[in-house]
Design a protein around this motif. Sequence first.
Motif, PDB file in Angstrom:
ATOM      1  N   SER A 173      21.903  26.050  -4.414  1.00  0.00           N
ATOM      2  CA  SER A 173      22.001  27.206  -5.298  1.00  0.00           C
ATOM      3  C   SER A 173      22.945  26.906  -6.450  1.00  0.00           C
ATOM      4  CB  SER A 173      22.488  28.444  -4.526  1.00  0.00           C
ATOM      5  OG  SER A 173      23.769  28.220  -3.979  1.00  0.00           O
ATOM      6  N   TYR A 174      22.766  27.679  -7.538  1.00  0.00           N
ATOM      7  CA  TYR A 174      23.608  27.534  -8.722  1.00  0.00           C
ATOM      8  C   TYR A 174      23.957  28.917  -9.235  1.00  0.00           C
ATOM      9  CZ  TYR A 174      25.214  26.323 -13.401  1.00  0.00           C
ATOM     10  OH  TYR A 174      25.964  26.205 -14.536  1.00  0.00           O
ATOM     11  N   SER A 175      25.252  29.180  -9.384  1.00  0.00           N
ATOM     12  CA  SER A 175      25.739  30.496  -9.831  1.00  0.00           C
ATOM     13  C   SER A 175      25.195  31.612  -8.941  1.00  0.00           C
ATOM     14  CB  SER A 175      25.348  30.752 -11.290  1.00  0.00           C
ATOM     15  OG  SER A 175      25.966  29.812 -12.140  1.00  0.00           O
ATOM     16  N   GLY A 176      25.105  31.335  -7.644  1.00  0.00           N
ATOM     17  CA  GLY A 176      24.657  32.345  -6.696  1.00  0.00           C
ATOM     18  C   GLY A 176      23.155  32.502  -6.597  1.00  0.00           C
ATOM     19  N   GLU A 177      22.405  31.794  -7.433  1.00  0.00           N
ATOM     20  CA  GLU A 177      20.954  31.906  -7.415  1.00  0.00           C
ATOM     21  C   GLU A 177      20.335  30.688  -6.728  1.00  0.00           C
ATOM     22  OE1 GLU A 177      19.186  34.478  -8.429  1.00  0.00           O
ATOM     23  OE2 GLU A 177      21.003  35.557  -9.061  1.00  0.00           O
ATOM     24  N   PRO A 178      19.350  30.901  -5.837  1.00  0.00           N
ATOM     25  CA  PRO A 178      18.723  29.763  -5.161  1.00  0.00           C
ATOM     26  C   PRO A 178      17.982  28.860  -6.143  1.00  0.00           C
ATOM     27  CG  PRO A 178      17.511  31.792  -4.724  1.00  0.00           C
ATOM     28  CD  PRO A 178      18.771  32.197  -5.423  1.00  0.00           C
ATOM     29  N   VAL A 179      18.125  27.563  -5.957  1.00  0.00           N
ATOM     30  CA  VAL A 179      17.470  26.577  -6.808  1.00  0.00           C
ATOM     31  C   VAL A 179      16.376  25.842  -6.043  1.00  0.00           C
ATOM     32  CG1 VAL A 179      17.806  24.463  -8.146  1.00  0.00           C
ATOM     33  CG2 VAL A 179      19.520  26.289  -8.240  1.00  0.00           C
ATOM     34  N   GLY A 180      16.678  25.493  -4.802  1.00  0.00           N
ATOM     35  CA  GLY A 180      15.704  24.772  -3.991  1.00  0.00           C
ATOM     36  C   GLY A 180      15.987  24.975  -2.517  1.00  0.00           C
ATOM     37  N   LEU A 181      14.968  24.804  -1.687  1.00  0.00           N
ATOM     38  CA  LEU A 181      15.096  25.001  -0.245  1.00  0.00           C
ATOM     39  C   LEU A 181      14.162  24.033   0.469  1.00  0.00           C
ATOM     40  CD1 LEU A 181      16.104  26.725   2.233  1.00  0.00           C
ATOM     41  CD2 LEU A 181      14.075  28.149   1.857  1.00  0.00           C
ATOM     42  N   VAL A 182      14.676  23.431   1.540  1.00  0.00           N
ATOM     43  CA  VAL A 182      13.842  22.552   2.362  1.00  0.00           C
ATOM     44  C   VAL A 182      14.153  22.860   3.821  1.00  0.00           C
ATOM     45  CG1 VAL A 182      15.520  20.659   2.347  1.00  0.00           C
ATOM     46  CG2 VAL A 182      13.124  20.179   2.808  1.00  0.00           C
ATOM     47  N   PHE A 183      13.101  22.925   4.646  1.00  0.00           N
ATOM     48  CA  PHE A 183      13.274  23.174   6.072  1.00  0.00           C
ATOM     49  C   PHE A 183      13.425  21.851   6.814  1.00  0.00           C
ATOM     50  CE2 PHE A 183      11.142  27.037   4.622  1.00  0.00           C
ATOM     51  CZ  PHE A 183      11.968  28.004   5.184  1.00  0.00           C
ATOM     52  N   ILE A 184      14.304  21.852   7.803  1.00  0.00           N
ATOM     53  CA  ILE A 184      14.593  20.649   8.569  1.00  0.00           C
ATOM     54  C   ILE A 184      13.705  20.634   9.820  1.00  0.00           C
ATOM     55  CG2 ILE A 184      16.386  19.402   9.846  1.00  0.00           C
ATOM     56  CD1 ILE A 184      18.419  20.796   7.989  1.00  0.00           C
ATOM     57  N   PRO A 185      12.958  19.571  10.033  1.00  0.00           N
ATOM     58  CA  PRO A 185      12.075  19.517  11.210  1.00  0.00           C
ATOM     59  C   PRO A 185      12.851  19.685  12.513  1.00  0.00           C
ATOM     60  CG  PRO A 185      11.589  17.729   9.677  1.00  0.00           C
ATOM     61  CD  PRO A 185      12.851  18.361   9.200  1.00  0.00           C
ATOM     62  N   ALA A 236      17.885  14.915   3.752  1.00  0.00           N
ATOM     63  CA  ALA A 236      16.940  15.857   3.153  1.00  0.00           C
ATOM     64  C   ALA A 236      16.826  15.548   1.670  1.00  0.00           C
ATOM     65  CB  ALA A 236      17.399  17.298   3.366  1.00  0.00           C
ATOM     66  N   LYS A 237      15.622  15.700   1.141  1.00  0.00           N
ATOM     67  CA  LYS A 237      15.377  15.372  -0.254  1.00  0.00           C
ATOM     68  C   LYS A 237      14.296  16.297  -0.802  1.00  0.00           C
ATOM     69  CE  LYS A 237      13.923  11.402  -3.105  1.00  0.00           C
ATOM     70  NZ  LYS A 237      13.495   9.981  -3.036  1.00  0.00           N
ATOM     71  N   PHE A 238      14.534  16.831  -1.998  1.00  0.00           N
ATOM     72  CA  PHE A 238      13.501  17.637  -2.641  1.00  0.00           C
ATOM     73  C   PHE A 238      13.714  17.624  -4.154  1.00  0.00           C
ATOM     74  CE2 PHE A 238      16.847  20.592  -1.292  1.00  0.00           C
ATOM     75  CZ  PHE A 238      17.147  21.258  -2.469  1.00  0.00           C
ATOM     76  N   ASP A 239      12.665  18.006  -4.881  1.00  0.00           N
ATOM     77  CA  ASP A 239      12.692  18.005  -6.348  1.00  0.00           C
ATOM     78  C   ASP A 239      12.858  19.423  -6.878  1.00  0.00           C
ATOM     79  OD1 ASP A 239      12.234  15.227  -6.561  1.00  0.00           O
ATOM     80  OD2 ASP A 239      10.089  15.537  -6.231  1.00  0.00           O
ATOM     81  N   VAL A 240      13.587  19.538  -7.970  1.00  0.00           N
ATOM     82  CA  VAL A 240      13.737  20.796  -8.698  1.00  0.00           C
ATOM     83  C   VAL A 240      13.248  20.564 -10.114  1.00  0.00           C
ATOM     84  CG1 VAL A 240      15.372  22.490  -9.592  1.00  0.00           C
ATOM     85  CG2 VAL A 240      15.690  21.551  -7.287  1.00  0.00           C
ATOM     86  N   GLN A 241      12.301  21.365 -10.548  1.00  0.00           N
ATOM     87  CA  GLN A 241      11.681  21.191 -11.858  1.00  0.00           C
ATOM     88  C   GLN A 241      11.952  22.390 -12.761  1.00  0.00           C
ATOM     89  OE1 GLN A 241      10.204  18.370 -12.730  1.00  0.00           O
ATOM     90  NE2 GLN A 241      10.420  17.493 -10.685  1.00  0.00           N
ATOM     91  N   SER A 242      12.313  22.103 -14.001  1.00  0.00           N
ATOM     92  CA  SER A 242      12.427  23.108 -15.075  1.00  0.00           C
ATOM     93  C   SER A 242      13.322  24.277 -14.691  1.00  0.00           C
ATOM     94  CB  SER A 242      11.027  23.618 -15.457  1.00  0.00           C
ATOM     95  OG  SER A 242      10.210  22.552 -15.886  1.00  0.00           O
TER      96      SER A 242
END
Length: 201
Positions: free
Chosen positions: A93-105, A119-125
Amino acid sequence: MYDPYRSKPSRGRTNFASCICATVFLIFIIAAIVVAYFFLFKPKSPKIAVEAVRFPTFSITNGTVNFTFFQYVSVTNPNRDEFTHYDSSLQLSYSGEPVGLVFIPAGKIDGGRTQHMSAKFDVQSYPLPAKLKADASAGVIPTAAVANGGGGGGPTMEVETRMKLVGRVRVLKVFTHKVDSGVKCGVIIQVSSGNVLGVRC
């Protein structure tokens, strides 16, 4: 003269003493079980240690940021029996707002063992804050894609990571107890390069 009732009080005292001894012994056994449960078998939450945070790619284009987020942690199961985790996740999250989320198996960690997870994920735009947008427009921040490893100074931004592990622990191979654990970290990023300047957990 023989009195048939003379021995009864003696037998009564003996029976009472036996009851006292049995009660004390029972209390001792219960106390020993309680102590063993709390010190040896009481379910404990897993311990999470963040070992590395990286942004393998990081770029700014037209007032938005694009990056790949990577986090490496170690999870220790302090219990004697295995820990089975499920419904776990890693959120950025950034400034209290969610940016990305990934679930762990879902998985299992044996008692007293440590397991490494990544854990790895992409954040776009994702929109940049107004101040960073102004710097980008003024040419302070490169707008071409960059990889970790560049130097230089310039503006920074801080994101927050939250990892949550939820699961259950078996006790004495029979009973199960729900346990959970989490870790929250603040990550300072150099905007010009995507380098991680500091991690506070």
